[in-house]
Design a protein around this motif. Sequence first.
Motif, PDB file in Angstrom:
ATOM      1  N   SER A 193       1.136  -1.124  -0.254  1.00 47.62           N
ATOM      2  CA  SER A 193       0.034   0.193   0.206  1.00 47.62           C
ATOM      3  C   SER A 193       1.139   1.536   0.344  1.00 47.62           C
ATOM      4  N   THR A 194       1.887   1.592   0.740  1.00 49.63           N
ATOM      5  CA  THR A 194       2.744   2.774   0.637  1.00 49.63           C
ATOM      6  C   THR A 194       3.612   2.595  -0.450  1.00 49.63           C
ATOM      7  N   ALA A 195       4.154   1.243  -0.980  1.00 52.35           N
ATOM      8  CA  ALA A 195       4.394   1.795  -2.339  1.00 52.35           C
ATOM      9  C   ALA A 195       3.848   2.393  -3.473  1.00 52.35           C
ATOM     10  N   VAL A 196       2.511   1.781  -2.975  1.00 48.44           N
ATOM     11  CA  VAL A 196       1.695   2.090  -3.856  1.00 48.44           C
ATOM     12  C   VAL A 196       1.501   3.843  -3.916  1.00 48.44           C
ATOM     13  N   ASP A 197       1.473   4.429  -2.793  1.00 45.79           N
ATOM     14  CA  ASP A 197       1.433   5.875  -2.733  1.00 45.79           C
ATOM     15  C   ASP A 197       2.632   6.545  -3.040  1.00 45.79           C
ATOM     16  N   LEU A 198       3.756   5.877  -2.573  1.00 44.26           N
ATOM     17  CA  LEU A 198       4.847   6.924  -2.897  1.00 44.26           C
ATOM     18  C   LEU A 198       5.214   6.549  -4.718  1.00 44.26           C
ATOM     19  N   LEU A 199       4.708   5.835  -5.402  1.00 49.10           N
ATOM     20  CA  LEU A 199       5.115   5.468  -7.241  1.00 49.10           C
ATOM     21  C   LEU A 199       4.098   6.220  -7.379  1.00 49.10           C
ATOM     22  N   ALA A 200       2.813   6.321  -6.523  1.00 51.45           N
ATOM     23  CA  ALA A 200       1.877   7.789  -6.956  1.00 51.45           C
ATOM     24  C   ALA A 200       2.508   8.869  -6.660  1.00 51.45           C
ATOM     25  N   GLN A 201       3.065   9.329  -6.053  1.00 55.89           N
ATOM     26  CA  GLN A 201       3.550  11.112  -5.847  1.00 55.89           C
ATOM     27  C   GLN A 201       5.060  10.917  -6.499  1.00 55.89           C
ATOM     28  N   VAL A 202       5.954   9.911  -7.061  1.00 59.66           N
ATOM     29  CA  VAL A 202       6.952   9.907  -8.456  1.00 59.66           C
ATOM     30  C   VAL A 202       6.086  10.280  -9.303  1.00 59.66           C
ATOM     31  N   ARG A 203       5.034  10.366  -9.641  1.00 66.69           N
ATOM     32  CA  ARG A 203       4.622  10.331 -11.192  1.00 66.69           C
ATOM     33  C   ARG A 203       3.807  11.585 -10.882  1.00 66.69           C
ATOM     34  N   ARG A 204       3.100  12.225 -10.289  1.00 68.85           N
ATOM     35  CA  ARG A 204       2.795  13.744 -10.104  1.00 68.85           C
ATOM     36  C   ARG A 204       4.110  14.733  -9.877  1.00 68.85           C
ATOM     37  N   GLU A 205       4.837  13.860  -9.120  1.00 66.73           N
ATOM     38  CA  GLU A 205       6.098  15.645  -9.173  1.00 66.73           C
ATOM     39  C   GLU A 205       7.143  14.109  -9.274  1.00 66.73           C
ATOM     40  N   PRO A 206       7.487  14.036 -10.910  1.00 65.06           N
ATOM     41  CA  PRO A 206       9.003  13.665 -11.780  1.00 65.06           C
ATOM     42  C   PRO A 206      10.305  14.651 -11.194  1.00 65.06           C
ATOM     43  N   GLY A 207      11.028  13.667 -10.128  1.00 54.36           N
ATOM     44  CA  GLY A 207      12.597  14.191  -9.885  1.00 54.36           C
ATOM     45  C   GLY A 207      12.188  14.962  -8.597  1.00 54.36           C
TER      46      GLY A 207
END
Length: 399
Positions: free
Chosen positions: A15-29
Motif C-alpha cells: 500500500s505505501t509503495a503504491v502511494d510513493l510511486l504515485a507521488q513520483v508520478r505527480r512530481e517527477p524528480g
Amino acid sequence: MASDRPERARNARWSTAVDLLAQVRREPGITRAAVARRLNLSTGSATEITARLRDLRLLTEAPAPVRGRGRPTSVLTPHPSGPLVLAAEVRQEDWRCAVATLDGRTGDVQAGRHVSREPGPVLETLGQVVDGAWRRYGERLRAVSLAVAATVCDGRIVQASSLGWGPVDLTGLTAGSGLPLILGNDATLAGVAEARTGSAAGAGTALHLLVEVGIGGALIVGGHPLTGAGGTGGEYGHMPFGDRGLRCPCGARGCWDVEVDGRALARHLGEQPPADPHTYTRQVLGRASHDAAAGRAVAAVASALATGIAGLVNAHAPDVVTLGGLARPLRAAAPAEFDAAYAGGLMTFRRARPAPVLDAAHGDDGALHGAVAVGLDHITSEAALATWADRRPTPAPTV
C-alpha cells in the motif's frame, strides 16, 4: 472468501509503495525527503521503502541538478530495468504510441496514418506495434493502454461513429504477448490527463470536453473519471442539445455532436457534408478572419458549443471546465459569441462565479497522456507490484 485472505495480505503490504510511486508520478524528480513529507512518513520509513523499491528494480536514486550552494541531494527516478506501459491512441486519421516509465515520461514514440479506416488493417498495424514492443522490452512491458475515439463498454469498443466502426473485437492486439489491454475513450482519458497534471490539476471536480469529430468528454472527480455502468458514461456529444431534425451517425436525433464540428460548419455555409469534418473545421477556421460567411459559421458553432457547456455546468457544478482538440480554436475564433452564450446558458445564481473555462494544457497529447496515466495505475496497483516482486523479470533494454 477465506482462501482470498493470504493474497489480500500479500497485496496490502504494498500500500505505501503504491502511494510513493504515485507521488513520483505527480512530481517527477522528487527527493526522498520530499516524498516523506508529502506522505507523512518518517525518515527511516522513507529510507526503508525506497531501498526495497530499488532492490526490486522499481526505483533508483540519481543526483539532483546542482542549484547553487548546499548539500548535494538525490532524486527518485524509475529504475532503468523497471516496468513499462505501452500507451497508444487511435484517431480518425492516424495512430501513435509511446512507452512510458513509472514517472509518466514517454519515449520510443511511433506514429502513422491509417492505410484504411477499416478495423482489420488498423488493428493489424497496432498488433505489429505491440508485438515489436514486446520483443524489445520483454517482461518489463506490463500492460497496453489504448485510447480510441469510440464508445467503450465493459472493455470493448461497441461503436466508433467517427471511424465508421460498430462493435470491434480487440483481443487480438495482445494475443501474442498475453499483456493486459486497458481500453478507454479518448476524451475520457484526455480528461484524466488534465485532472492529474494539466489545467484542472488540484480541482476536486473537473469537466473536460474534447471536440474532434463531434464532442466527447468526462466528469473527473478526485482524478478519476465517472464512467457509469459498463464504462459508457461521458457521451456528452449525444445529449439532445441539437436540432431534432438531424440524425446523428450514432442513431439518435438532435445530438450535440452535429452542432459543434465540421458538419455544422458546412450546413451554415450551405456546403456538402465534409468527408473529414476535422480537417474541414481547420480549413474554415483559417478562413474565418477574412471571410465573413466563414466567420458567421464559426460564431454559430462556438455559440452552440458554449450553450451546451453551460447546460453541463448547471448539471454537474464542476470547479473548472477544460477544452481540448478543436474546442480551443473554435472559442478563440469567436470569443465574444462564446462568452455571451456561456453566460446566457447558466442559471442566474451561477453567473456571479461561473466555472472557469480553460484551454487544456496537454493539447493534442491529452488522450495519450491519459492512457499513460491509467496504464500506470494498473501496473502500480498493490496486486501488480506483488506480482512484479514475485517474478522479478530479467533486465531488458531501457527506453
